[in-house]
Design a protein around this motif. Structure first.
Motif, mmCIF file in Angstrom:
data_model
loop_
_atom_site.group_PDB
_atom_site.id
_atom_site.type_symbol
_atom_site.label_atom_id
_atom_site.label_comp_id
_atom_site.label_asym_id
_atom_site.label_seq_id
_atom_site.Cartn_x
_atom_site.Cartn_y
_atom_site.Cartn_z
ATOM 1 N N ILE A 181 32.174 19.253 35.706
ATOM 2 C CA ILE A 181 32.571 19.743 37.030
ATOM 3 C C ILE A 181 33.982 19.293 37.341
ATOM 4 O O ILE A 181 34.815 20.064 37.815
ATOM 5 C CB ILE A 181 31.598 19.216 38.112
ATOM 6 N N ARG A 182 34.278 18.014 37.068
ATOM 7 C CA ARG A 182 35.593 17.472 37.371
ATOM 8 C C ARG A 182 36.684 18.189 36.593
ATOM 9 O O ARG A 182 37.698 18.608 37.145
ATOM 10 C CB ARG A 182 35.618 15.970 37.041
ATOM 11 N N THR A 238 26.428 14.831 43.134
ATOM 12 C CA THR A 238 27.722 14.165 43.032
ATOM 13 C C THR A 238 27.958 13.252 44.216
ATOM 14 O O THR A 238 28.465 12.140 44.069
ATOM 15 C CB THR A 238 28.856 15.200 42.943
ATOM 16 N N LEU A 239 27.573 13.699 45.404
ATOM 17 C CA LEU A 239 27.755 12.880 46.594
ATOM 18 C C LEU A 239 26.874 11.647 46.544
ATOM 19 O O LEU A 239 27.280 10.554 46.958
ATOM 20 C CB LEU A 239 27.436 13.703 47.853
ATOM 21 N N THR A 291 36.729 13.590 42.632
ATOM 22 C CA THR A 291 37.457 14.671 41.972
ATOM 23 C C THR A 291 36.530 15.850 41.717
ATOM 24 O O THR A 291 36.919 17.016 41.906
ATOM 25 C CB THR A 291 38.068 14.181 40.654
ATOM 26 N N ALA A 292 35.300 15.567 41.308
ATOM 27 C CA ALA A 292 34.326 16.633 41.085
ATOM 28 C C ALA A 292 34.002 17.352 42.391
ATOM 29 O O ALA A 292 33.901 18.580 42.431
ATOM 30 C CB ALA A 292 33.057 16.065 40.463
ATOM 31 N N LEU A 293 33.848 16.591 43.464
ATOM 32 C CA LEU A 293 33.574 17.201 44.768
ATOM 33 C C LEU A 293 34.737 18.075 45.221
ATOM 34 O O LEU A 293 34.539 19.130 45.828
ATOM 35 C CB LEU A 293 33.301 16.114 45.806
ATOM 36 N N THR A 322 40.407 10.664 46.451
ATOM 37 C CA THR A 322 39.937 10.844 47.828
ATOM 38 C C THR A 322 40.867 11.765 48.612
ATOM 39 O O THR A 322 40.408 12.639 49.359
ATOM 40 C CB THR A 322 39.813 9.496 48.552
ATOM 41 N N LEU A 323 42.168 11.608 48.436
ATOM 42 C CA LEU A 323 43.117 12.477 49.135
ATOM 43 C C LEU A 323 42.984 13.924 48.673
ATOM 44 O O LEU A 323 43.117 14.861 49.470
ATOM 45 C CB LEU A 323 44.549 11.983 48.922
ATOM 46 N N GLY A 324 42.731 14.114 47.380
ATOM 47 C CA GLY A 324 42.537 15.466 46.867
ATOM 48 C C GLY A 324 41.328 16.138 47.497
ATOM 49 O O GLY A 324 41.373 17.325 47.847
ATOM 50 N N LEU A 325 40.248 15.379 47.665
ATOM 51 C CA LEU A 325 39.054 15.930 48.305
ATOM 52 C C LEU A 325 39.313 16.223 49.780
ATOM 53 O O LEU A 325 38.953 17.290 50.288
ATOM 54 C CB LEU A 325 37.880 14.963 48.146
ATOM 55 N N ILE A 326 39.933 15.279 50.487
ATOM 56 C CA ILE A 326 40.240 15.488 51.906
ATOM 57 C C ILE A 326 41.107 16.732 52.082
ATOM 58 O O ILE A 326 40.926 17.509 53.024
ATOM 59 C CB ILE A 326 40.932 14.245 52.495
#
Length: 226
Positions: A4-5, A30-31, A55-57, A129-133
């Protein structure tokens, strides 16, 4: 998780991922991995797992339906807490963490080496984390929640709601990791998404010195502009 990532590692083109029950299960699994006990400890394995999960999320967060599913499952306080964790640098030295083969080096050299490795893990976590946000901010309501907070820290607030703004952590990440291009890219992208169609968010970013931080990132990483 790795599949997924890595599926989104080349340009985030994940439109070919099917959306449905399987996708929802991927989000849930994943969560759950990102919130298992110990993921917030200082161990390399735990932080590497957390970074991979986020990253996967991010790769899974390709549309509003999936983003809302993530929020319902509690991703906002989780990712905000992980970003805060990624900003705690300079791990204090402990005897248990000093390799026996490194005794020939001075204590100062050992501490510097350990801090560099420790801070490198924190950088990876911050970028993830920033990429997900950044992707979560594709939803107007959610990006306002992340930017301004829910306006309440009551115990009655839903667990899925971020009670406090993530904005101070984003600004702090831009300052702490000012030389890391990927972190600056994700942070600037997040601020841009937050400000889009939301004057109140834009005002909060300006009031928080966001304009200066964006300009500094543009000057410092001009070779990394897409």
């Amino acid at each position: 998780l790795v599949s997924i990532r890595d599926n989104g590692s080349a340009g985030d083109n994940c439109s070919d991922i099917d959306v449905g029950n399987e996708q929802t299960n991927n989000v849930k699994s994943t969560l759950m991995l990102s919130t298992v006990p110990g993921v917030s400890k200082n161990g390399e394995t735990e932080e590497r797992l957390a970074a991979s999960c986020f990253t996967a999320l991010r790769v899974l967060a390709i549309n509003d339906e999936i983003v809302q599913t993530m929020v319902a499952l509690g991703v906002l306080p989780t990712v905000t807490g992980a970003l805060e964790l990624s900003l705690s640098l300079d791990e204090p030295p402990t005897k248990g963490n000093i390799d026996e083969n490194a005794k020939k080096y001075t204590k100062q050299e050992i501490n510097i080496t350990r801090c560099v490795k420790f801070n490198g893990r924190k950088q990876r976590l911050a970028a993830a984390t920033l990429g997900l946000i950044r992707n979560l901010c594709g939803n107007d309501e959610i990006k306002t929640n992340l930017c301004l907070g829910s306006g309440s820290n009551s115990v009655d607030s839903p667990a899925s709601v971020a009670a406090f703004s993530a904005l101070p952590y984003i600004f702090h990440a831009m300052k702490v990791y000012s030389e890391t291009a990927i972190i600056q890219e994700h942070a600037c992208g997040t601020l841009a998404a937050m400000a889009l169609r939301r004057p109140a968010n834009a005002r909060a970013i300006i009031d928080g010195d966001g304009a200066r931080l964006i300009l500094t990132a543009m000057k410092r990483h001009e070779a990394n502009v897409n």
